[in-house]
Structures are given as structure tokens and as C-alpha cells.
Design an enzyme around this catalytic site. Structure first.
Site, PDB file in Angstrom:
ATOM      1  CD  GLN A   1      -2.598   1.684   0.350  1.00  0.00           C
ATOM      2  OE1 GLN A   1      -3.281   0.841  -0.207  1.00  0.00           O
ATOM      3  NE2 GLN A   1      -2.604   2.949  -0.012  1.00  0.00           N
TER       4      GLN A   1
ATOM      5  N   GLY B   1     -10.856   0.435   0.012  1.00  0.00           N
ATOM      6  CA  GLY B   1     -10.350   0.108  -1.314  1.00  0.00           C
ATOM      7  C   GLY B   1      -9.191   0.999  -1.656  1.00  0.00           C
TER       8      GLY B   1
ATOM      9  CD  GLU C   1     -11.174   2.603  -4.197  1.00  0.00           C
ATOM     10  OE1 GLU C   1     -10.339   3.342  -4.766  1.00  0.00           O
ATOM     11  OE2 GLU C   1     -11.551   2.795  -3.020  1.00  0.00           O
TER      12      GLU C   1
ATOM     13  CE1 TYR D   1     -10.846  10.282   1.904  1.00  0.00           C
ATOM     14  CE2 TYR D   1     -12.059   9.075   0.235  1.00  0.00           C
ATOM     15  CZ  TYR D   1     -10.934   9.237   1.005  1.00  0.00           C
ATOM     16  OH  TYR D   1      -9.900   8.358   0.873  1.00  0.00           O
TER      17      TYR D   1
ATOM     18  CE  LYS E   1     -16.638   3.651   7.027  1.00  0.00           C
ATOM     19  NZ  LYS E   1     -17.402   3.360   5.804  1.00  0.00           N
TER      20      LYS E   1
END
Ligand code: BES
Ligand code: ZN
Length: 612
Positions: A134, A268, A295, A383, A566
Site C-alpha cells: 500500500q 479500497g 475505485e 471526501y 475506518k
């Protein structure tokens, strides 16, 4: 040490010498838990007087650096001086041509934050090890030396050897079938012909199988998740087509999905050609496939039109969130789109008003990241505030019929480039030059003021009304449980999963229920057994707020099973805030922290007041 003038999170200077292509020749060594090999960099002097190349590195063992055509060793120096990596300066010979190639032989180390190595017993198959990467935001530099800034895009190719029986995937097109290189090793080859930012370089290896789910899509995962994922993500091709209608042609060829083990810290990650996702999206009701839509949208917003640095991250995530919801609206109706906006609004309020505080500079849509690690700045602000701004702009210019063609032309204009908020603003103002209402937009407040957005989108409430009605009746009964319980299992039978999530949001944010009420609610609706992690998570947090014992047990189970930030960060925070559960939270984290990716591990440690 001077940072790049264009990127507060990188030492590299692609404005002086830039990478145009990287070839990785890698070996995956599960015993040592290292990725090692040689990378070849195709470089171009942008400034003809350049005497060195600057790259970012972090916790890497550099073995040698050579000029490809002469084999000459190049002097280099690594300054170890910041919390987010080091500056690698490679001296160039005085007769170095404009275009040249260098070879860097190196190996990752145990401290590598980009890779998560898993023992066979941490996988569902239990037989083979697993590793995945990642790199967003700035961890690519711990996997390979690179100019680790999104202001630069380069193509890449790779040749990767791994133990036989291991399948290797990358964020690229796989070139040919794997080749045996010895009795116990196989080689895989990849090519990414579209120029990409360093943070999109991705790799995964393990006992990974595949299943075709569409004309350009496969699911890849351990056997365990294959069928479930094919079901939950069955709308993938429809989403791709809807995204193409909204955004333009899909340039990446294939769109595959890799379902990772539960340790994956994100919902994702938009790795090109191969989205990485958490298995917590699998619920059997398809409701978490919004993350797939998200995504997919990054194939334009982020991966084609890219934030020049992470201060402009909202250009990636705000646009993606906004368009993700538009896709869901096209698939399931406009009220569904609005319901998604309603469901996610409380997470912005919690983030701004509670976690950061309404005056915190990181609640600005465009924050100042000088001296701030982008990982520490990461939140729902880009976001949700970004999406709210786009809602506002859409309304201001006269609605979707005006705004959607603009977005499409914006993606076309800036594709393959890295841009700042100002580039967006200038193009918007140029495109809508004849629109009077545009002159009233308070850009400075939207972009640079901390706190909640100045205007809340006017969401259509139609799907939320029945939800609030039921939640209101529960609150009313909760204060007088002497009257017979008026509820039954059927109350929520007609809710879609997003409505059920909003029902739990509403109970969480309203007047607290009594313990008797939450006990009854759990008994009737069985949220504690929900296969949908978004529902389970909300029920857990509702219970923890009310200090409901059964939720504490489920909370520990969830944070032990999954590593999605999250979920784990807020749940650990809630457990920590409940005095009787604080030690349990600390002990559980100590026992399971090795399963977490670096970002989630760092965030949980912070939430538990642990100094790393
Ligand atoms: N690009 C992000 C994930 C990310 C951001 C990783 C910054 C590391 C640093 C991805 O596209 C994303 O936004 N994922 C969300 C999904 C969602 C909003 C539907 C997530 O992981 O929850
Ligand atoms: Zn995203």
C-alpha cells in the site's frame, strides 16, 4: 534539508531531472520478508545543468548505484533526517547525456511500511504466505527508491520472481503466463503503459485465484472470498459503463479487483488495472459495492487527473466521492444517491467537530502540509467537504445538465497531468464565464476556512424519513418502557441496507437509548449477527456509547478479525473511553498489532495514547 518546492512531502525534484520509466527486477523472499533486486530508471534532465538526481527513500538497504551504459558506480548520499523518509542524492558524471539510465540494487528492510508480510497461518488458506503493498500516500519510497511525488508520472514494467505455487499480481497488465526459472521459482512479467504516480505502484503475492466477472474484469483472491466477491461485485461492468458515460473513455484496458486478507487497512485502493479491497465489503447484499464504484471513478479522478501534491488531495477524493454517488444514483435511483450523502454526513461532523475541532487547520479543504505527514492529515474532510463543494457548484451552475458536461471536459483537459486546486478553479471560471451565479461563489471560505462546509447539500430525504420515524419511536419507547414493546422484526424488513445504517446513525446521534431498549433492539433486529460490517460496526458503536456489555465483546472480535482503519480506530477509541474496557483495549492491541498495516497501527496507537 530543503524539500521540493512543489511538494512538501517529497525530496525529489522532477523539475530538474525526471523519471520517465522504471523497470523493477524483483525477487519476493517470504523467509526473509524482503523484496529485493534492481530497478532501472529512465531519466531525463529537465534542467540541462543538473549535476545530481534526487530521490526519496525510507528504510531501504541501497547496495549499489550505477550508470547503465558504462557500469560506472555513482557516488550517492543519504540524509537521514525526517520522520517521512530520507533524501537520496545521486551524483551524475559531468559528461552525462540528457537522457540516461541508472541501476539501483537494493533491498527492503524489516521497517518497510509499504509492505505487509503475512505468515501462512494469517491467511484463510493457511498453507501459503501472503504479501501486499500500500503505497499511498508516501510509502512507495519504502518499497523502492523513487521520485515519490504525485507531480510526476512514469510508465513501469516489472519482472518478479516468487516461490512456485505463489501467484503475483501488480497494478499493471500481466504480460505472459508465468515462466519457471528454477525448480522452486517462477517469474511473472508486467507492464503499465499509462504513466502513473509512484503511489500507484502496487504488488500482491500469495495463493491467489481468479474468477471472471465481466468482459474486462476478474476477481482475484484467496479461494475463500472468490464466489462471495463475484456476487457482491456483480455490478462492476455496469458501474464501469456508467463511469465512462460520466467521465470519458476508460484507458487502463482491464479492471480487476483483488480482495485482500482482512488486515488491509482501507476499504479500497485504486491501484490501476487492479483495485485492492478489504473483504469487509462482502456482505451478501451488494450494498458495499459503492466502494467499487468509488475505485472505478479514480480511473479518471486521481489516476488520470492527479493532485499535484497531497495538499490538493480533495481533487482526487472529493471528485471521486461525488461521482461515486452519481453512479449509485444512476444504478439505484436519485433518492439512493441522496441517502448515501445523508448516511455519510455524520462522519464529517464527528471528524470536524469532535476529532479535529472546528478550528483545526487540517479541516480546511486545502490544508497546508509543510512539516505534516500526509498520513496524519488523512481524514474524511477531503471526501465529504469536497463532495459538498461539488454539490454546491453543481447547484450554482444550474444542475447536473450543466455540471456533468463540465466535469467530463475537465477530465479530458487535465488527463495525464498533475494539477492544483487553482488549475481546477481557473478552468471552472473559464468554462462558466457567462454564468452570473458563479460570481457569488465564496471560494476562499470553501477552500481555506476550517470547520464544516459553509453550505450543506440539500439532500432529498425521501428514503430517510421512514428511518427517522422508526428511530423516533424507539427513543420515545426507551424513556417509558413500562408500556408494551411496540416493535417486531418486520419493522426494518422493508429497509435497504443503507437505510438500516442510517437508522443506526440516527440512534447513535440522537438522545441516548436506555440499556433495556438497546437490549430489546438487538434481540429483535439481530444487528450483532449482521454479515454486513457497516451495520455491525454502527451497532457496536451505538452499544459502546451506551456501555452495553454485548457490544464490547463484538467490538473486540471485530478489531481482532479485521484491520480496516475506518473500523478499528473509532472502536479502539470508544473502548478506551469506557473506563472498565480501557485495559482490554490496550491488551488486545498489544496481542494483535502485528496483524495491522502501519497506517492503522500508528493511528490506533495514537488513539490509545501509546507513544510508538
Ligand atoms: N485512495 C483511497 C485510499 C487511501 C487514501 C489510501 C489515502 C491511503 C491514503 C481510496 O480510494 C479510498 O478513498 N478508499 C475509501 C473508500 C471509500 C471512500 C468508498 C476507504 O478506504 O474507505
Ligand atoms: Zn478514494
Amino acid at each position: 534539508m530543503a524539500l521540493s518546492p512543489g511538494d512538501p512531502s517529497s525530496y525529489s525534484r522532477p523539475d530538474i531531472v525526471k523519471t520517465t520509466h522504471i523497470h523493477m527486477d524483483w525477487d519476493i523472499n517470504f523467509q526473509e520478508k524482503v523484496l529485493s533486486g534492481t530497478c532501472t530508471y529512465h531519466l531525463t534532465k529537465v534542467d540541462p545543468s543538473a549535476t545530481s538526481v534526487l530521490m526519496d527513500v525510507r528504510d531501504l538497504d541501497i547496495l549499489s548505484i550505477k550508470l547503465e551504459n558504462t557500469g560506472e558506480e555513482l557516488k550517492h548520499n543519504i540524509d537521514r533526517d525526517t520522520s517521512f523518509g530520507s533524501r537520496l542524492e545521486i551524483a551524475l558524471p559531468s559528461d552525462c547525456s540528457k537522457d540516461f539510465r541508472i541501476l539501483i540494487k537494493y533491498s527492503t528492510t524489516a521497517k518497510c511500511e509499504a509492505l505487509l508480510w503475512m505468515e501462512p497461518n494469517q491467511t484463510s488458506g493457511g498453507v501459503h504466505p501472503f504479501v501486499f503493498s500500500q503505497c499511498q500516500s508516501i510509502l512507495a519510497r519504502s518499497m523502492l527508491p523513487c521520485q515519490d511525488t504525485p507531480s510526476l508520472k512514469a510508465t513501469y514494467s516489472a519482472s518478479v520472481t516468487a516461490p512456485k505455487d505463489i501467484n503475483v499480481l501488480m497494478s499493471a497488465i500481466r504480460k505472459e503466463e508465468n515462466q519457471p526459472v528454477s525448480d522452486d521459482k517462477v517469474k511473472f512479467s508486467f507492464e503499465q503503459k499509462v504513466p502513473v504516480m509512484s503511489y500507484l505502484i502496487a504488488i500482491a503475492a500469495g495463493d491467489i485465484k481468479s474468477k471472471k466477472i465481466g468482459p474486462r474484469s476478474h476477481i482475484w483472491s484467496e479461494e475463500k472470498y472468490l464466489e462471495m466477491a463475484a456476487f457482491d461485485f456483480s455490478e462492476t461492468e455496469k458501474m464501469l459503463q456508467t463511469a465512462e458515460e460520466l467521465c470519458g473513455p476508460y484507458v487502463w484496458g482491464i479492471y480487476d479487483i483483488l480482495v485482500l486478507p482482512p488486515s488491509f487497512a482501507f476499504g479500497g485502493m485504486e491501484n490501476p488495472c487492479l483495485t485492492f479491497v478489504t473483504p469487509t465489503l462482502l456482505s451478501g447484499d451488494k450494498s458495499n459495492s459503492t466502494t467499487i464504484a468509488h475505485e472505478i471513478v479514480h480511473s479518471w479522478t486521481g489516476n488520470l487527473v492527479t493532485n499535484v501534491n497531497f495538499e490538493h488531495f480533495w481533487l482526487n477524493e472529493g471528485f471521486t466521492k461525488f461521482t461515486e454517488c452519481k453512479i449509485m444514483g444512476r444504478l439505484h435511483g436519485e433518492p439512493y444517491r441522496h441517502l448515501l450523502g445523508i448516511r455519510d454526513w455524520p462522519s464529517l461532523e464527528e471528524c470536524v467537530n469532535k476529532n479535529f475541532g472546528a478550528n483545526h487547520p487540517l479541516t480546511r479543504l486545502v490544508p497546508d502540509l509543510k512539516g505534516v505527514d500526509p498520513e496524519d492529515a488523512f481524514s474524511v474532510v477531503p471526501y465529504q467537504k469536497g463532495q459538498a463543494f461539488l454539490y454546491f457548484l453543481e447547484t450554482t451552475v444550474g444542475g447536473a445538465s450543466e455540471f456533468e458536461p463540465f466535469l467530463k471536459s475537465y477530465y479530458d483537459k487535465f488527463k495525464y497531468l498533475s494539477i492544483s486546486t487553482n488549475d481546477f478553479k481557473e478552468y471552472f471560471l473559464e468554462y462558466f464565464a457567462s454564468c452570473e451565479a458563479v460570481k457569488t461563489i465564496d471560494w476562499d471560505t470553501w477552500l481555506y476556512s476550517p470547520g464544516m462546509p459553509p453550505v450543506k447539500p440539500n439532500f432529498n430525504q425521501s428514503l430517510a424519513i421512514p428511518v427517522y420515524d422508526l428511530a423516533g419511536r424507539w427513543r420515545k419507547w426507551s424513556v417509558d418502557t413500562s408500556v408494551a414493546c411496540p416493535f417486531n422484526e418486520e419493522d426494518i424488513a422493508s429497509f435497504n441496507p443503507i437505510q438500516t445504517m442510517e437508522f443506526l446513525n440516527s440512534l447513535f446521534n440522537g438522545e441516548p437509548l436506555t440499556l433495556l431498549a438497546i437490549e430489546k433492539l438487538t434481540e429483535l433486529y439481530k444487528f450483532n449477527e449482521s454479515p454486513n460490517k457497516e451495520i455491525l460496526y454502527r451497532w457496536i458503536r451505538l452499544g459502546l456509547k451506551l456501555q452495553f456489555e454485548a457490544s464490547a465483546k463484538s467490538a473486540v472480535d471485530l478489531v481482532t478479525e479485521v484491520g480496516r482503519g475506518k473500523y478499528v480506530v473509532p472502536i479502539y477509541k470508544d473502548l478506551y473511553a469506557w473506563p472498565e474496557k480501557r485495559q482490554l483495549a490496550l491488551d488486545n492491541f498489544e496481542a494483535t498489532r502485528f496483524k495491522l498495516m502501519s497506517s492503522a497501527r500508528n493511528d490506533v496507537a495514537k488513539a490509545l495514547g501509546i507513544k510508538e
